[in-house]
Design an enzyme around this catalytic site. Sequence first.
Site, short mmCIF file in Angstrom:
data_model
loop_
_atom_site.label_atom_id
_atom_site.label_comp_id
_atom_site.label_asym_id
_atom_site.label_seq_id
_atom_site.Cartn_x
_atom_site.Cartn_y
_atom_site.Cartn_z
CB CYS A 1 -0.90 -0.01 1.23
SG CYS A 1 -1.78 1.53 1.53
CD1 TRP B 1 -6.32 -3.52 5.04
CD2 TRP B 1 -4.59 -4.39 3.91
NE1 TRP B 1 -6.07 -2.70 3.96
CE2 TRP B 1 -5.02 -3.21 3.24
CE3 TRP B 1 -3.52 -5.11 3.38
CZ2 TRP B 1 -4.40 -2.74 2.08
CZ3 TRP B 1 -2.91 -4.64 2.23
CH2 TRP B 1 -3.35 -3.47 1.58
CB THR C 1 -7.63 2.11 5.66
OG1 THR C 1 -7.65 2.96 6.82
CG2 THR C 1 -8.94 2.23 4.91
CE1 TYR D 1 -5.44 2.96 -5.10
CE2 TYR D 1 -3.87 4.77 -5.04
CZ TYR D 1 -4.22 3.47 -4.71
OH TYR D 1 -3.35 2.70 -3.99
#
Length: 343
Positions: free
Chosen positions: A45, A78, A112, A176
């Site tokens: 990430c 995650w 996140t 993105y």
Amino acid sequence: MAEKGYVEKSFNRDTNYINDRITADGSSGWPVEPGRYRLIAARACPWANRTIIVRRLLGLEDAISMGLAGPTHDANSWTFDLDPGGVDPVLGIPRLKDAFEKRQPGYPRGITVPAIVDIPSGEVVTNDFPRITEDFFFQWKKFHREGAPDLWPADRREEMEQVMRRIYTEINNGVYRCGFAGEQQAYDEAYDRLFTALDWVSERLEGQRYLMGDSITEADVRLFTTLARFDPVYHGHFKCNRSKLSEMPVLWAYARDLFTTPGFGDTTDFAQIKKHYYVVHHDVNPTGIVPDGPDLSNWLDPHGREKLGGSPFGQGTPPGAIPEGERVSPEGNPLLGPDGLVR
């Protein structure tokens, strides 16, 4: 749980984070305390990669431990599938979602990285990624290593924040906006905005070695994590294909200069980067096939940026050895030596 889709008519990032802060004076309710907090990141990430870089540059490894999630995840969370038994060895949880739920049962937003977790309570303190690295510099200063760089120079801060704001909206988030665009017009507009901004930073870097002058700052960290992913992911997967990074001479030389600077290339895991994007974004890449390329060896080509003067760490010094347990694997980055440093 149903698989999350990423493509939207026009992509808008949800920036509603848990924005508590860890402060030196403890006024936030979360005091700076070595050993109390755990940074949860993922090498895949770009937002989390920032925190890994800054933590290393400032020498905060002993003050703030780090857990690493694997490169792939489902719509739920995650996961710690890189650790034995699939459980984070410090927090004792298999999914980052567990720490968010501990803080707020039924947590309604995305799970996140990066996130900082309070080890004693097991609760997430914050996942506000821009503030995390800012606070690493200002709030954890007492625990910086000797020779740590000045990532937020006071005499350039106002200008630097303007530069970082444009880098975030137009480049970090701009890729993105291209990749998740669900309509041609939205994609076309995003594409134009992205390459306008890349041309702008290229022009800025023609006559100076780093974004704010003669040494690295937080602004360089924030730009680097996007540039490192550009050719392996964004050029093809996100259709950011006017030019490869390696076809933009100034930015390519600048990126290679940073890559060979301790803290940058040695925290970059190309294999995890590619696996994350090409596998997780199933609606962008339905086959889940991860491309074998590109060739990475040209990251070590001479960059020639020394002729512009300056020194990456200013009056400071490079960070030291990487703890063995935190080194990027040879499979993740074949340009690193056995000590985890760029060869």
